[in-house]
Design an enzyme around this catalytic site. Structure first.
Site, PDB file in Angstrom:
ATOM      1  N   GLU A 135       0.843  -1.194   0.000  1.00 19.11           N
ATOM      2  CA  GLU A 135       0.000   0.000   0.000  1.00 19.11           C
ATOM      3  C   GLU A 135       0.880   1.246   0.000  1.00 19.11           C
ATOM      4  O   GLU A 135       2.002   1.234   0.505  1.00 19.11           O
ATOM      5  CB  GLU A 135      -0.920   0.006   1.216  1.00 19.11           C
ATOM      6  CG  GLU A 135      -1.896  -1.157   1.265  1.00 19.11           C
ATOM      7  CD  GLU A 135      -2.819  -1.209   0.057  1.00 19.11           C
ATOM      8  OE1 GLU A 135      -3.156  -0.135  -0.500  1.00 19.11           O
ATOM      9  OE2 GLU A 135      -3.189  -2.321  -0.358  1.00 19.11           O
ATOM     10  N   ASN A 139      -2.448  -2.366  -8.094  1.00 16.70           N
ATOM     11  CA  ASN A 139      -3.441  -3.395  -7.789  1.00 16.70           C
ATOM     12  C   ASN A 139      -4.816  -3.000  -8.319  1.00 16.70           C
ATOM     13  O   ASN A 139      -5.323  -1.926  -8.022  1.00 16.70           O
ATOM     14  CB  ASN A 139      -3.503  -3.609  -6.273  1.00 16.70           C
ATOM     15  CG  ASN A 139      -4.574  -4.595  -5.860  1.00 16.70           C
ATOM     16  OD1 ASN A 139      -4.876  -5.534  -6.599  1.00 16.70           O
ATOM     17  ND2 ASN A 139      -5.134  -4.403  -4.686  1.00 16.70           N
ATOM     18  N   HIS A 175     -48.373  15.886 -34.150  1.00 16.35           N
ATOM     19  CA  HIS A 175     -48.195  17.132 -33.400  1.00 16.35           C
ATOM     20  C   HIS A 175     -49.026  17.162 -32.122  1.00 16.35           C
ATOM     21  O   HIS A 175     -50.204  16.837 -32.127  1.00 16.35           O
ATOM     22  CB  HIS A 175     -48.620  18.370 -34.222  1.00 16.35           C
ATOM     23  CG  HIS A 175     -48.420  18.255 -35.685  1.00 16.35           C
ATOM     24  ND1 HIS A 175     -47.220  18.512 -36.292  1.00 16.35           N
ATOM     25  CD2 HIS A 175     -49.273  17.899 -36.679  1.00 16.35           C
ATOM     26  CE1 HIS A 175     -47.343  18.332 -37.592  1.00 16.35           C
ATOM     27  NE2 HIS A 175     -48.573  17.951 -37.849  1.00 16.35           N
TER      28      HIS A 175
END
Length: 454
Positions: A157, A172, A348
């Site tokens: 880490e 990772n 429409h």
């Protein structure tokens, strides 16, 4: 020989950064919860068993998962003690003796079956443990993959990495595959000797390496493993998904005039030869057949658009709409729970709800089906080759026969036989010269009122 596979989806995180009462994995991309995107890819990767680990909002997550996947196993992580601890919450499933174990996170919705197949292929080739990895120019915040002689030896880490290790750009990706026979023994050896006192799944890399197991890395595109932690990341992931969907459609033969402005749902089906103008929204359950044109600023959901149909601009198709070949639904029209036959036109300013319209029928501008009395919905049926004039109110339940005409400005409350003409309006009265007298009367009245005020 087909290898059996257990896929474990981790979805126990609290997701506090989402700042939402909804569990993180139930936030949606393209109309589908994050975790369901993951489950879909797992199924395509031929998982024979699926387990989901829930925590925060577990009941809500369980309900969604069980409605999306058959025979899914649900496990609860009662304490948030790390990712390895979360996987061990599914101990019962891990003991079933499958060949492969896949571990993925429920907040990675862009994961692709190809990446999962690649990782399983490595297990079939002899690997014991396989991690997903990705290269990035800015690895800040990601765990670094340490390799030696082609083998992964550890995942470090960033907070624990040396200055030299921080220079590593191979990171990772969060997906893990293991041989089933090693899974429990490795997971049980993970300890919590770290600052957070949590059991980290990434420690399996070094544990397996020290035991002499074959630990490999499969490189995957970064966008495939993007995780979601807040609403900004959710939006970015949604944009990536939309770009991927638009690319696939254009390569299949769909013309998108400005693809970045069109929004698709996960189940949108569009055939080759369709043209889509800018700023169109496809909600859930839309199918568009070849040759159709969807013009700008249209909103479609739960609708089937037939071959060569033309929709919009500024049209809304709501759930239950089925348009046959060459139907036209024009600007400022809304169609809901209605079937419209071949070559019919609603060009429409109309609302057509709870209706069935035959082929080659014209619905004039401003036509409204009055289908709701405050309590119940009622159906309007209009036959083939009928003509409904402009500014008409059709009060359902109502049947208008084949070939019939409805005069403009009518309020129709009774059934019309085939080949008939119906008038539902007061007769026009003309009083010549009366306008001059009327203006004089109004002027006299106003003068009188002004004198009284003074």
């Amino acid at each position: 020989m087909v290898r059996s596979c257990l896929s474990i989806v981790l979805s126990a995180g609290e997701g506090t950064r989402m700042k939402s009462p909804l569990p993180k994995v139930l936030h949606k991309i393209a109309g589908l919860p994050l975790i369901c995107h993951v489950l879909k890819q797992i199924e395509l990767a031929e998982s024979s068993q699926v387990a989901v680990v829930v925590g925060c909002g577990g009941q809500e997550v369980t309900h969604v998962v069980q409605s999306f996947v058959k025979d899914v196993m649900i496990f609860e992580q009662k304490e948030r003690l790390g990712t390895a601890h979360a996987v061990l919450s599914a101990r019962f499933a891990l003991q079933k003796g499958v060949d492969d174990i896949l571990i993925v996170f429920g907040d990675t919705p862009l994961i692709q079956q190809e990446s999962l197949h690649q990782m399983r292929a490595q297990l079939a080739d002899g690997a014991d443990v396989v991690f997903a990895g990705f290269h990035t120019q800015d690895p800040t915040g990601y765990g670094r993959l340490l390799e030696k002689n082609g083998q992964l030896i550890a995942i470090v880490e960033e907070k624990d990495a040396s200055e030299e290790e921080k220079k590593i750009s191979f990171c990772n990706g969060g997906i893990l595959a293991m041989r089933g026979k090693h899974a429990l023994s490795l997971l049980e050896k993970v300890d919590n000797n770290n600052m957070k006192k949590e059991y980290y799944l990434t420690d399996i890399a070094s544990l397996a390496s020290r035991e002499g197991l074959d630990v490999r890395v499969v490189e995957v595109p970064f966008e495939n493993i993007v995780g979601i932690n807040n609403c900004l990341e959710l939006s970015r992931a949604d944009s990536l998904w939309q770009k991927r969907k638009a690319r696939d459609l254009m390569l299949s033969g769909v013309t998108l005039l400005k693809p970045e402005t069109v929004y698709f749902s996960y189940d949108t089906e569009i055939e080759p030869g369709v043209v889509i103008e800018p700023n169109v929204y496809f909600g859930l359950g839309v199918k568009v057949q070849s040759g159709a044109v969807i013009r700008a600023f249209s909103y479609l959901e739960g609708a089937v658009v037939g071959q060569d149909a033309q929709i919009g601009p500024y049209a809304r198709l709501r759930p239950g709409t089925e348009l046959a070949k060459s139907v036209k639904v024009g600007n400022f029209c809304e169609v809901k729970q209605a079937k419209v036959g071949e070559s019919s036109k609603i060009n429409h300013l109309s609302y057509i709800g709870d209706a069935e319209i035959g082929a080659h029928t014209n619905i004039g501008a401003g036509t409204i089906t009055c289908n709701y009395d405050g309590f119940n919905k009622y159906k309007t049926v209009i036959g083939d080759h009928a003509f409904v004039g402009s500014n008409t109110a059709l009060v359902s339940p109502l049947v208008i026969g084949d070939g019939s005409y409805v005069a403009s400005g009518s309020v129709i409350t009774e059934n019309i036989p085939m080949n008939s003409m119906a008038f539902g309006r007061a007769r026009q009265v003309i009083k010549e010269g009366y306008a001059t007298k009327f203006r004089a009367r109004l002027l006299e009245k106003n003068l009188s009122e002004n004198k009284q005020k003074k």
